[in-house]
Enzyme design. Sequence first.
Site, PDB file in Angstrom:
ATOM      1  N   ASP A  33     100.296  75.531 -11.183  1.00  0.00           N
ATOM      2  CA  ASP A  33     100.240  76.153  -9.855  1.00  0.00           C
ATOM      3  C   ASP A  33     101.664  76.448  -9.402  1.00  0.00           C
ATOM      4  O   ASP A  33     102.610  75.820  -9.889  1.00  0.00           O
ATOM      5  CB  ASP A  33      99.549  75.212  -8.841  1.00  0.00           C
ATOM      6  CG  ASP A  33      98.894  75.971  -7.695  1.00  0.00           C
ATOM      7  OD1 ASP A  33      99.618  76.619  -6.918  1.00  0.00           O
ATOM      8  OD2 ASP A  33      97.663  75.924  -7.583  1.00  0.00           O
ATOM      9  N   ASN A  34     101.803  77.405  -8.476  1.00  0.00           N
ATOM     10  CA  ASN A  34     103.146  77.647  -7.911  1.00  0.00           C
ATOM     11  C   ASN A  34     103.184  77.311  -6.416  1.00  0.00           C
ATOM     12  O   ASN A  34     104.120  77.690  -5.726  1.00  0.00           O
ATOM     13  CB  ASN A  34     103.581  79.098  -8.138  1.00  0.00           C
ATOM     14  CG  ASN A  34     102.698  80.083  -7.400  1.00  0.00           C
ATOM     15  OD1 ASN A  34     101.669  79.691  -6.827  1.00  0.00           O
ATOM     16  ND2 ASN A  34     103.067  81.346  -7.398  1.00  0.00           N
ATOM     17  N   ASP A  58     104.235  80.355 -12.393  1.00  0.00           N
ATOM     18  CA  ASP A  58     103.555  81.524 -11.829  1.00  0.00           C
ATOM     19  C   ASP A  58     102.866  82.288 -12.958  1.00  0.00           C
ATOM     20  O   ASP A  58     103.528  82.650 -13.941  1.00  0.00           O
ATOM     21  CB  ASP A  58     104.616  82.409 -11.144  1.00  0.00           C
ATOM     22  CG  ASP A  58     103.989  83.481 -10.278  1.00  0.00           C
ATOM     23  OD1 ASP A  58     102.951  84.051 -10.693  1.00  0.00           O
ATOM     24  OD2 ASP A  58     104.524  83.740  -9.194  1.00  0.00           O
ATOM     25  N   THR A  96      98.984  89.018  -9.119  1.00  0.00           N
ATOM     26  CA  THR A  96      98.406  87.751  -9.591  1.00  0.00           C
ATOM     27  C   THR A  96      97.078  88.003 -10.289  1.00  0.00           C
ATOM     28  O   THR A  96      96.826  87.482 -11.382  1.00  0.00           O
ATOM     29  CB  THR A  96      98.213  86.780  -8.406  1.00  0.00           C
ATOM     30  OG1 THR A  96      99.494  86.414  -7.913  1.00  0.00           O
ATOM     31  CG2 THR A  96      97.475  85.527  -8.819  1.00  0.00           C
ATOM     32  N   ALA A 118      87.705  83.089 -12.394  1.00  0.00           N
ATOM     33  CA  ALA A 118      87.143  82.916 -11.054  1.00  0.00           C
ATOM     34  C   ALA A 118      87.129  84.283 -10.370  1.00  0.00           C
ATOM     35  O   ALA A 118      88.100  84.690  -9.755  1.00  0.00           O
ATOM     36  CB  ALA A 118      87.988  81.923 -10.261  1.00  0.00           C
ATOM     37  N   TYR A 149      92.722  92.368  -2.967  1.00  0.00           N
ATOM     38  CA  TYR A 149      91.956  91.252  -3.542  1.00  0.00           C
ATOM     39  C   TYR A 149      90.739  91.782  -4.304  1.00  0.00           C
ATOM     40  O   TYR A 149      90.547  91.481  -5.479  1.00  0.00           O
ATOM     41  CB  TYR A 149      91.535  90.331  -2.407  1.00  0.00           C
ATOM     42  CG  TYR A 149      90.788  89.089  -2.807  1.00  0.00           C
ATOM     43  CD1 TYR A 149      91.450  88.017  -3.418  1.00  0.00           C
ATOM     44  CD2 TYR A 149      89.428  88.953  -2.547  1.00  0.00           C
ATOM     45  CE1 TYR A 149      90.769  86.854  -3.768  1.00  0.00           C
ATOM     46  CE2 TYR A 149      88.737  87.799  -2.889  1.00  0.00           C
ATOM     47  CZ  TYR A 149      89.404  86.752  -3.496  1.00  0.00           C
ATOM     48  OH  TYR A 149      88.723  85.596  -3.833  1.00  0.00           O
ATOM     49  N   THR A 179      82.509  79.323  -0.557  1.00  0.00           N
ATOM     50  CA  THR A 179      82.388  77.895  -0.857  1.00  0.00           C
ATOM     51  C   THR A 179      83.309  77.100   0.073  1.00  0.00           C
ATOM     52  O   THR A 179      84.359  77.612   0.475  1.00  0.00           O
ATOM     53  CB  THR A 179      82.736  77.653  -2.338  1.00  0.00           C
ATOM     54  OG1 THR A 179      81.804  78.405  -3.134  1.00  0.00           O
ATOM     55  CG2 THR A 179      82.644  76.187  -2.723  1.00  0.00           C
TER      56      THR A 179
HETATM   57  P1  NAD Z   1      93.221  78.367  -2.845  1.00  0.00           P
HETATM   58  O1  NAD Z   1      94.108  79.324  -2.131  1.00  0.00           O
HETATM   59  O2  NAD Z   1      92.976  77.037  -2.250  1.00  0.00           O
HETATM   60  O3  NAD Z   1      93.753  78.121  -4.331  1.00  0.00           O
HETATM   61  C1  NAD Z   1      94.403  79.113  -5.084  1.00  0.00           C
HETATM   62  C2  NAD Z   1      95.546  78.447  -5.839  1.00  0.00           C
HETATM   63  O4  NAD Z   1      96.202  79.419  -6.667  1.00  0.00           O
HETATM   64  C3  NAD Z   1      96.608  77.881  -4.907  1.00  0.00           C
HETATM   65  O5  NAD Z   1      96.898  76.547  -5.260  1.00  0.00           O
HETATM   66  C4  NAD Z   1      97.810  78.797  -5.107  1.00  0.00           C
HETATM   67  O6  NAD Z   1      99.040  78.151  -4.871  1.00  0.00           O
HETATM   68  C5  NAD Z   1      97.614  79.234  -6.554  1.00  0.00           C
HETATM   69  N1  NAD Z   1      98.267  80.504  -6.894  1.00  0.00           N
HETATM   70  C6  NAD Z   1      98.193  81.677  -6.226  1.00  0.00           C
HETATM   71  N2  NAD Z   1      98.884  82.625  -6.882  1.00  0.00           N
HETATM   72  C7  NAD Z   1      99.414  82.032  -7.985  1.00  0.00           C
HETATM   73  C8  NAD Z   1     100.216  82.493  -9.046  1.00  0.00           C
HETATM   74  N3  NAD Z   1     100.612  83.773  -9.126  1.00  0.00           N
HETATM   75  N4  NAD Z   1     100.573  81.612 -10.016  1.00  0.00           N
HETATM   76  C9  NAD Z   1     100.185  80.304  -9.958  1.00  0.00           C
HETATM   77  N5  NAD Z   1      99.410  79.817  -8.977  1.00  0.00           N
HETATM   78  C10 NAD Z   1      99.036  80.675  -7.990  1.00  0.00           C
HETATM   79  O7  NAD Z   1      91.842  79.134  -3.104  1.00  0.00           O
HETATM   80  P2  NAD Z   1      90.458  78.614  -3.703  1.00  0.00           P
HETATM   81  O8  NAD Z   1      89.411  78.757  -2.658  1.00  0.00           O
HETATM   82  O9  NAD Z   1      90.629  77.324  -4.390  1.00  0.00           O
HETATM   83  O10 NAD Z   1      90.153  79.749  -4.795  1.00  0.00           O
HETATM   84  C11 NAD Z   1      90.342  79.526  -6.182  1.00  0.00           C
HETATM   85  C12 NAD Z   1      89.862  80.754  -6.941  1.00  0.00           C
HETATM   86  O11 NAD Z   1      88.483  80.985  -6.678  1.00  0.00           O
HETATM   87  C13 NAD Z   1      90.605  82.028  -6.558  1.00  0.00           C
HETATM   88  O12 NAD Z   1      90.826  82.792  -7.733  1.00  0.00           O
HETATM   89  C14 NAD Z   1      89.641  82.738  -5.634  1.00  0.00           C
HETATM   90  O13 NAD Z   1      89.803  84.128  -5.688  1.00  0.00           O
HETATM   91  C15 NAD Z   1      88.293  82.315  -6.205  1.00  0.00           C
HETATM   92  N6  NAD Z   1      87.238  82.356  -5.179  1.00  0.00           N
HETATM   93  C16 NAD Z   1      87.120  81.362  -4.249  1.00  0.00           C
HETATM   94  C17 NAD Z   1      86.107  81.450  -3.295  1.00  0.00           C
HETATM   95  C18 NAD Z   1      85.895  80.363  -2.268  1.00  0.00           C
HETATM   96  O14 NAD Z   1      84.974  80.482  -1.453  1.00  0.00           O
HETATM   97  N7  NAD Z   1      86.654  79.289  -2.258  1.00  0.00           N
HETATM   98  C19 NAD Z   1      85.236  82.555  -3.278  1.00  0.00           C
HETATM   99  C20 NAD Z   1      85.433  83.546  -4.214  1.00  0.00           C
HETATM  100  C21 NAD Z   1      86.409  83.435  -5.179  1.00  0.00           C
END
Ligand code: NAD
Length: 321
Positions: A33-34, A58, A96, A118, A149, A179
């Site tokens: 993670d970054n 990253d 990303t 994801a 996005y 979620t």
């Molecule tokens: P979140 O923002 O809590 O987690 C995303 C993580 O990715 C963070 O820790 C962030 O620091 C890291 N990150 C972002 N860009 C990065 C990069 N370039 N390199 C390394 N790390 C990076 O979000 P989340 O809810 O945990 O979502 C996780 C995944 O699930 C995402 O891909 C999101 O699109 C997908 N998603 C989540 C939901 C939801 O309801 N939570 C719904 C649809 C899709």
Amino acid sequence: MSKTILVTGASGFLGSHLCKNLLEQGHTVTGLDNFFTSARENLHLCEQHDSFSFIEGDIIDPQTVAGLGSYDEIYNLACPASPPHYQKDPVYTMKTSVFGALNLLELAKNTGARIFQASTSEVYGDPEVHPQNEDYVGHVNTLGPRACYDEGKRAAETLFMDYHREYGVDIRIVRIFNTYGPHMDPEDGRVVSNFICQALRGDPITIYGDGSQTRSFCYVDDLINGFITLMNNNKNIIGPVNMGKPGEFTMKELAELVMEITQSSSQVTYHDLPKDDPKKRRPDITKAQSELGWSPQIALKEGLEKTIPWFAQKIGVQNAV
Ligand code: NAD
Ligand code: UDP
């Protein structure tokens, strides 16, 4: 059998739950993670396991990813996920999604790993078909503020399919619907975290628009169970597979439920609806049910009751749950 597994986005909301679950199943997990939208403290429990290691990096950077080594499985969760977060630096979000997916697919191609993407219900945009099944091709405004996005995730799906068809990479794609649960960033602007924190603090509850738009909310444990079920399945179900909880709620209903559980005296306030905000969303999960035997078990009220105490502790307020 114990596997070696790379999880990107490891310190985020979903990533931290996934790492913990995989470690509990006896696997060796590397988190990357970054900290773009999260903090290391979400990994507190994972870091107590000897078989967990962490890399700060990253996924946009090809050299970082190429140097990660070899794993049995890769889960790609790295991406800002809440609308305020992904709109803060839209070019970074697109990079990303697209460059990150490309770099990780190269790693999977070169090392023979099974790789999970994801993806999101946002690939359906503001849907004209309801509920949404995986055959629906979507209704996305390419030029709008959500496009960085939505289109980024759509392009990532395309890359996954092309790496599968061209190079035989073993892929899995999940389209995740809204979620919630512990480890969400209280400040990331999503509706569940906003309403819970506002209700706990006695602040005004901010409904965008008239509150008649709908979403379907899945508790995090159910979702993570779905991810692992799909990755463990050897019937070559590459997806995309919708994962979410089909019950559908208006934002007004969600606000009322959160206020009832927290016994909050907050006032409800109405604000402009953000541009391109989907009017309704509900997953058709027939595919996940029939092909994987997966369906979420935790009702919204029960999931909120599990989530609210975590937020109360995180933001330092008393709660009634
Ligand atoms: P979140 O923002 O809590 O987690 C995303 C993580 O990715 C963070 O820790 C962030 O620091 C890291 N990150 C972002 N860009 C990065 C990069 N370039 N390199 C390394 N790390 C990076 O979000 P989340 O809810 O945990 O979502 C996780 C995944 O699930 C995402 O891909 C999101 O699109 C997908 N998603 C989540 C939901 C939801 O309801 N939570 C719904 C649809 C899709
Ligand atoms: N929303 C709201 N108040 C808030 C935050 C969000 O009414 O404080 C609405 C938002 O406009 C959307 C829904 O809740 O209609 C879900 O928003 P979220 O950002 O959680 O997810 P997404 O829009 O990506 O589904």
